[in-house]
Motif scaffolding. Structure first.
Motif, PDB file in Angstrom:
ATOM      1  N   LEU A  45       1.109  -0.970  -0.468  1.00 17.91           N
ATOM      2  CA  LEU A  45       0.193  -0.012  -0.041  1.00 17.91           C
ATOM      3  C   LEU A  45       1.068   1.621   0.209  1.00 17.91           C
ATOM      4  O   LEU A  45       0.429   2.234   0.849  1.00 17.91           O
ATOM      5  N   CYS A  46       1.854   1.191  -1.067  1.00 21.09           N
ATOM      6  CA  CYS A  46       2.997   2.360  -1.257  1.00 21.09           C
ATOM      7  C   CYS A  46       2.404   3.706  -1.480  1.00 21.09           C
ATOM      8  O   CYS A  46       3.085   5.182  -1.461  1.00 21.09           O
ATOM      9  N   GLY A  47       1.526   4.264  -1.749  1.00 28.58           N
ATOM     10  CA  GLY A  47       1.313   4.735  -2.375  1.00 28.58           C
ATOM     11  C   GLY A  47       2.396   5.615  -4.031  1.00 28.58           C
ATOM     12  O   GLY A  47       2.945   4.761  -4.447  1.00 28.58           O
ATOM     13  N   LYS A  48       2.773   6.791  -3.249  1.00 30.37           N
ATOM     14  CA  LYS A  48       3.259   7.560  -4.167  1.00 30.37           C
ATOM     15  C   LYS A  48       4.451   8.154  -2.841  1.00 30.37           C
ATOM     16  O   LYS A  48       5.276   8.454  -3.611  1.00 30.37           O
ATOM     17  N   THR A  49       4.505   7.203  -2.315  1.00 33.94           N
ATOM     18  CA  THR A  49       5.779   8.062  -1.158  1.00 33.94           C
ATOM     19  C   THR A  49       6.666   7.979  -1.597  1.00 33.94           C
ATOM     20  O   THR A  49       7.389   7.625  -2.447  1.00 33.94           O
ATOM     21  N   ARG A  50       7.229   9.138  -0.644  1.00 34.50           N
ATOM     22  CA  ARG A  50       8.878   9.610  -1.414  1.00 34.50           C
ATOM     23  C   ARG A  50       9.665   8.826  -0.113  1.00 34.50           C
ATOM     24  O   ARG A  50      10.695   8.948  -0.937  1.00 34.50           O
ATOM     25  N   ASP A  51       9.342   7.879   0.302  1.00 36.77           N
ATOM     26  CA  ASP A  51      10.307   6.381   0.874  1.00 36.77           C
ATOM     27  C   ASP A  51      11.145   5.692  -0.637  1.00 36.77           C
ATOM     28  O   ASP A  51      11.882   5.377  -0.414  1.00 36.77           O
ATOM     29  N   ILE A  52      10.575   5.333  -1.001  1.00 32.96           N
ATOM     30  CA  ILE A  52      10.554   5.821  -2.581  1.00 32.96           C
ATOM     31  C   ILE A  52      12.211   5.414  -3.609  1.00 32.96           C
ATOM     32  O   ILE A  52      12.893   4.611  -3.369  1.00 32.96           O
ATOM     33  N   ALA A  53      11.774   6.900  -3.127  1.00 34.91           N
ATOM     34  CA  ALA A  53      12.624   7.663  -3.973  1.00 34.91           C
ATOM     35  C   ALA A  53      14.405   7.644  -3.048  1.00 34.91           C
ATOM     36  O   ALA A  53      15.267   7.620  -3.523  1.00 34.91           O
ATOM     37  N   TRP A  54      13.853   7.673  -1.912  1.00 36.07           N
ATOM     38  CA  TRP A  54      14.645   7.409  -0.578  1.00 36.07           C
ATOM     39  C   TRP A  54      15.798   6.355  -0.372  1.00 36.07           C
ATOM     40  O   TRP A  54      17.008   6.686  -0.321  1.00 36.07           O
ATOM     41  N   LEU A  55      14.804   5.094  -0.688  1.00 30.42           N
ATOM     42  CA  LEU A  55      15.273   3.596  -0.811  1.00 30.42           C
ATOM     43  C   LEU A  55      16.046   3.504  -2.093  1.00 30.42           C
ATOM     44  O   LEU A  55      17.018   3.234  -2.472  1.00 30.42           O
ATOM     45  N   LEU A  56      15.639   4.016  -3.451  1.00 34.20           N
ATOM     46  CA  LEU A  56      16.275   3.688  -4.797  1.00 34.20           C
ATOM     47  C   LEU A  56      17.175   4.771  -4.605  1.00 34.20           C
ATOM     48  O   LEU A  56      18.807   3.873  -4.740  1.00 34.20           O
ATOM     49  N   ALA A  57      17.426   5.676  -4.005  1.00 29.10           N
ATOM     50  CA  ALA A  57      18.567   6.924  -4.225  1.00 29.10           C
ATOM     51  C   ALA A  57      19.408   5.573  -3.620  1.00 29.10           C
ATOM     52  O   ALA A  57      21.011   6.187  -3.245  1.00 29.10           O
ATOM     53  N   ARG A  58      19.480   4.862  -2.402  1.00 30.50           N
ATOM     54  CA  ARG A  58      20.301   4.685  -1.305  1.00 30.50           C
ATOM     55  C   ARG A  58      20.925   3.043  -2.454  1.00 30.50           C
ATOM     56  O   ARG A  58      21.839   2.453  -1.410  1.00 30.50           O
ATOM     57  N   GLY A  59      20.270   2.779  -3.385  1.00 27.88           N
ATOM     58  CA  GLY A  59      21.222   1.734  -3.761  1.00 27.88           C
ATOM     59  C   GLY A  59      19.895  -0.042  -3.882  1.00 27.88           C
ATOM     60  O   GLY A  59      20.055  -1.205  -3.893  1.00 27.88           O
ATOM     61  N   TYR A  60      18.634  -0.006  -2.973  1.00 25.17           N
ATOM     62  CA  TYR A  60      18.068  -0.712  -2.951  1.00 25.17           C
ATOM     63  C   TYR A  60      16.957  -0.510  -3.802  1.00 25.17           C
ATOM     64  O   TYR A  60      16.263   0.466  -4.919  1.00 25.17           O
ATOM     65  N   ARG A  61      17.166  -2.339  -4.366  1.00 25.75           N
ATOM     66  CA  ARG A  61      15.286  -2.178  -5.153  1.00 25.75           C
ATOM     67  C   ARG A  61      14.434  -2.711  -4.524  1.00 25.75           C
ATOM     68  O   ARG A  61      14.067  -2.853  -3.513  1.00 25.75           O
TER      69      ARG A  61
END
Length: 214
Positions: A45-61
């Motif tokens: 239930l992620c929505g458009k959370t900015r948490d995704i950009a934060w995780l991607l920027a740190r090398g996670y998929r």
């Protein structure tokens, strides 16, 4: 809670639950999951959370599930990424480098569709569901993820003052849903400044759920 409730929220822009920056409990405590870079993290239930950009920027998929296609269109637009979109069963699959999102009912997301994940970050899923759905959700989440460890965020407040979502989920309920499968650790509890929705005193707690040792 009907799907139409959430669709109306997104259509009307009533998304006070959406945070403009990565959640501070995520940025403070995510490292406690002890994941290697490149690990795949599931956000239900992620929505458009900015948490995704934060995780991607740190090398996670990223793998995610979300009811609202409008939310996911906005997510990819904000990421500046054009996804490939395909229909898979009852779901719509959005995919791009290092990110897969399934749009539809989370109970239609199977282990086969999801694929292997190293951890779950649940900021907005358990607390978004009414009490009579939360146990079904918790069992489903463990089943499709192979009981992957979790960073879980909950709220606790007097629900007689206002109702959710987000709903109040206390320590006993977290234990009830997950205690048989996980060792539970409360990492941090903090007061929400100004109260939840500015109406009721509330705490926000980050939990680390790691597979129980037998």
């Amino acid at each position: 809670m009907e799907a139409s409730f959430w669709h109306r929220k997104w259509e009307r822009g009533e998304i006070n639950f959406h945070e403009s920056e990565a959640n501070p409990l995520l940025t403070t405590h995510f490292e406690k999951l002890d994941l290697a870079k490149g690990s795949r993290v599931f956000l239900p239930l992620c929505g458009k959370t900015r948490d995704i950009a934060w995780l991607l920027a740190r090398g996670y998929r990223i793998a995610g599930a979300e009811l609202s296609g409008q939310a996911i269109d906005a997510l990819f637009q904000e990421l500046g990424v054009k996804p490939e979109i395909a229909r898979i069963g009852e779901l719509t699959h959005y995919s791009a480098d290092d990110i897969d999102i399934w749009v539809g009912d989370i109970f239609d997301v199977s282990a086969e569709y999801l694929g292997p994940v190293s951890a779950i970050y649940d900021r907005a899923a358990l607390v978004a569901l009414p009490a009579d759905t939360r146990q079904k959700y918790a069992l489903h989440l463990m089943q499709i993820s192979g009981v992957a460890p979790q960073l879980l965020i909950t709220y606790e407040y007097d629900q007689s003052v206002i109702d959710g979502p987000p709903f109040s989920v206390n320590e006993d309920e977290v234990e009830w849903h997950y205690g048989a499968a996980f060792q539970l650790q409360s990492l941090e509890t903090k007061q929400i400044a100004g109260g939840l929705k500015g109406k009721v005193a509330s705490t926000e707690t980050a939990w680390l759920l790691q597979k129980a040792k037998r």
